[in-house]
Design a protein around this motif. Structure first.
Motif, PDB file in Angstrom:
ATOM      1  N   LEU A   1      13.468  -1.812 -26.128  1.00  0.00           N
ATOM      2  CA  LEU A   1      13.348  -3.288 -26.967  1.00  0.00           C
ATOM      3  C   LEU A   1      15.063  -3.186 -27.576  1.00  0.00           C
ATOM      4  O   LEU A   1      15.655  -4.515 -27.240  1.00  0.00           O
ATOM      5  N   SER A   2      15.638  -2.186 -28.421  1.00  0.00           N
ATOM      6  CA  SER A   2      16.690  -2.690 -28.739  1.00  0.00           C
ATOM      7  C   SER A   2      17.626  -2.845 -27.469  1.00  0.00           C
ATOM      8  O   SER A   2      19.073  -4.260 -27.953  1.00  0.00           O
ATOM      9  N   ASP A   3      17.602  -2.556 -26.609  1.00  0.00           N
ATOM     10  CA  ASP A   3      18.656  -3.430 -25.555  1.00  0.00           C
ATOM     11  C   ASP A   3      18.857  -4.734 -25.361  1.00  0.00           C
ATOM     12  O   ASP A   3      19.199  -5.290 -24.860  1.00  0.00           O
ATOM     13  N   LEU A   4      17.185  -4.718 -24.882  1.00  0.00           N
ATOM     14  CA  LEU A   4      17.598  -6.145 -25.099  1.00  0.00           C
ATOM     15  C   LEU A   4      17.362  -7.831 -25.212  1.00  0.00           C
ATOM     16  O   LEU A   4      17.865  -8.392 -25.865  1.00  0.00           O
ATOM     17  N   CYS A   5      16.842  -6.657 -27.237  1.00  0.00           N
ATOM     18  CA  CYS A   5      17.315  -7.856 -28.046  1.00  0.00           C
ATOM     19  C   CYS A   5      19.164  -7.854 -28.421  1.00  0.00           C
ATOM     20  O   CYS A   5      19.515  -9.041 -28.502  1.00  0.00           O
ATOM     21  N   GLN A   6      19.797  -7.324 -28.271  1.00  0.00           N
ATOM     22  CA  GLN A   6      21.431  -7.146 -27.885  1.00  0.00           C
ATOM     23  C   GLN A   6      22.171  -7.393 -27.114  1.00  0.00           C
ATOM     24  O   GLN A   6      22.876  -8.192 -27.245  1.00  0.00           O
ATOM     25  N   SER A   7      21.200  -7.173 -25.778  1.00  0.00           N
ATOM     26  CA  SER A   7      22.301  -8.095 -24.336  1.00  0.00           C
ATOM     27  C   SER A   7      21.921  -9.468 -24.852  1.00  0.00           C
ATOM     28  O   SER A   7      22.632 -10.568 -24.299  1.00  0.00           O
ATOM     29  N   ALA A   8      20.730  -9.972 -25.725  1.00  0.00           N
ATOM     30  CA  ALA A   8      19.866 -11.589 -25.658  1.00  0.00           C
ATOM     31  C   ALA A   8      21.610 -12.315 -26.061  1.00  0.00           C
ATOM     32  O   ALA A   8      21.719 -13.491 -26.087  1.00  0.00           O
TER      33      ALA A   8
ATOM     34  N   MET B   1      14.871 -12.907 -23.646  1.00  0.00           N
ATOM     35  CA  MET B   1      13.618 -13.349 -24.401  1.00  0.00           C
ATOM     36  C   MET B   1      11.692 -13.854 -23.132  1.00  0.00           C
ATOM     37  O   MET B   1      10.759 -13.163 -24.142  1.00  0.00           O
ATOM     38  N   LYS B   2      11.867 -14.325 -22.533  1.00  0.00           N
ATOM     39  CA  LYS B   2      10.940 -14.173 -21.317  1.00  0.00           C
ATOM     40  C   LYS B   2      10.329 -12.321 -20.798  1.00  0.00           C
ATOM     41  O   LYS B   2       9.144 -12.402 -21.133  1.00  0.00           O
ATOM     42  N   MET B   3      11.109 -11.355 -20.799  1.00  0.00           N
ATOM     43  CA  MET B   3      10.951 -10.332 -20.500  1.00  0.00           C
ATOM     44  C   MET B   3      10.179  -9.596 -22.322  1.00  0.00           C
ATOM     45  O   MET B   3       9.066  -9.124 -21.862  1.00  0.00           O
ATOM     46  N   LEU B   4      10.723  -9.987 -23.183  1.00  0.00           N
ATOM     47  CA  LEU B   4       9.775  -9.525 -24.342  1.00  0.00           C
ATOM     48  C   LEU B   4       8.668  -9.832 -24.588  1.00  0.00           C
ATOM     49  O   LEU B   4       7.346  -9.683 -24.645  1.00  0.00           O
TER      50      LEU B   4
ATOM     51  N   LYS C   1      11.157  -5.542 -36.151  1.00  0.00           N
ATOM     52  CA  LYS C   1      12.396  -6.428 -36.707  1.00  0.00           C
ATOM     53  C   LYS C   1      13.095  -6.548 -35.897  1.00  0.00           C
ATOM     54  O   LYS C   1      13.549  -7.728 -36.259  1.00  0.00           O
ATOM     55  N   GLN C   2      13.440  -5.646 -34.588  1.00  0.00           N
ATOM     56  CA  GLN C   2      14.666  -6.200 -33.836  1.00  0.00           C
ATOM     57  C   GLN C   2      14.672  -7.734 -32.992  1.00  0.00           C
ATOM     58  O   GLN C   2      15.652  -8.424 -32.825  1.00  0.00           O
ATOM     59  N   VAL C   3      13.341  -7.377 -32.538  1.00  0.00           N
ATOM     60  CA  VAL C   3      12.993  -8.830 -32.574  1.00  0.00           C
ATOM     61  C   VAL C   3      12.977  -9.972 -33.428  1.00  0.00           C
ATOM     62  O   VAL C   3      13.112 -11.670 -32.864  1.00  0.00           O
TER      63      VAL C   3
END
Length: 202
Positions: A96-103, A114-117, A149-151
């Motif tokens: 989850l943090s990887d998706l949020c940070q690389s976003a 965001m689509k993946m999240l 919270k990361q999202v």
């Protein structure tokens, strides 16, 4: 499906230029992730995972080819989320943090992440339609309740940039990204504690 099909699919992903062949290989990988991903060698799984991440970043950053690449991007997103569901509580705890940070790297990457999240949240909540056991779904829900919270911070990041854009000449947030941010925020309200939202400046 042939026992060697998964090995062939990895070779196809690494070498084929034909997008329909790649789509076929991704279908095989998706089935493998859902059926016996946990028994595969960890280094091999990591190489497949990293390739998929690098490849989807390449596709989403190809300006002007969004429609052409959309079916491949959607399939890769599905496979990455499937891997995330299998590994988030074990060998990929930074999913989850990887998706949020690389976003935050670019607007295109942000919208696709965001689509993946969104897909990830939807599938945790509809585990009965998938291969997740009740126990696995509960583990994912528990972890989400710790990391939501990361999202929220990602959504806040985009909202803040959009607001600041009204006062300066920085790159404008595209409408497609802003709309996707609202969609993501709406999807994740089920994970946001009521008191947490009230305490935030949105």
């Amino acid at each position: 499906m042939s026992p060697n099909a998964f090995s062939y699919s990895d070779f196809i992903l690494q070498n084929s230029k034909n997008k329909y062949t790649l789509f076929f290989a991704l279908n095989i990988i998706e089935r493998t992730v859902k059926s016996h991903w946990t028994v595969l060698d960890q280094n091999f799984k990591l190489s497949v995972r990293n390739f998929l991440i690098d490849y989807v970043i390449k596709l989403v950053n190809e300006e002007g080819k969004e429609n052409e690449n959309s079916f491949l991007i959607s399939k890769i997103n599905i496979v990455i989320v499937a891997i995330g569901k299998q590994e988030w509580t074990t060998t990929w705890q930074t999913f989850l943090s990887d998706l949020c940070q690389s976003a935050r790297a670019s607007q295109n990457i942000c919208r696709n992440n965001m689509k993946m999240l969104i897909l990830f949240s939807e599938e945790i909540n509809s585990f009965w339609k998938d291969s997740l056991t009740v126990k696995k779904a509960q583990e994912l829900r528990n972890k989400m309740s710790q990391e939501f919270k990361q999202v929220f911070e990602l959504c806040q990041f985009i909202f803040d940039i959009s607001q600041n854009n009204q006062n300066n000449t920085q790159e404008q947030v595209k409408n497609e990204l802003l709309n996707k941010t609202f969609e993501l925020f709406g999807e994740y309200t089920i994970w946001f504690p009521y008191n947490f939202v009230l305490d935030q400046k949105i």
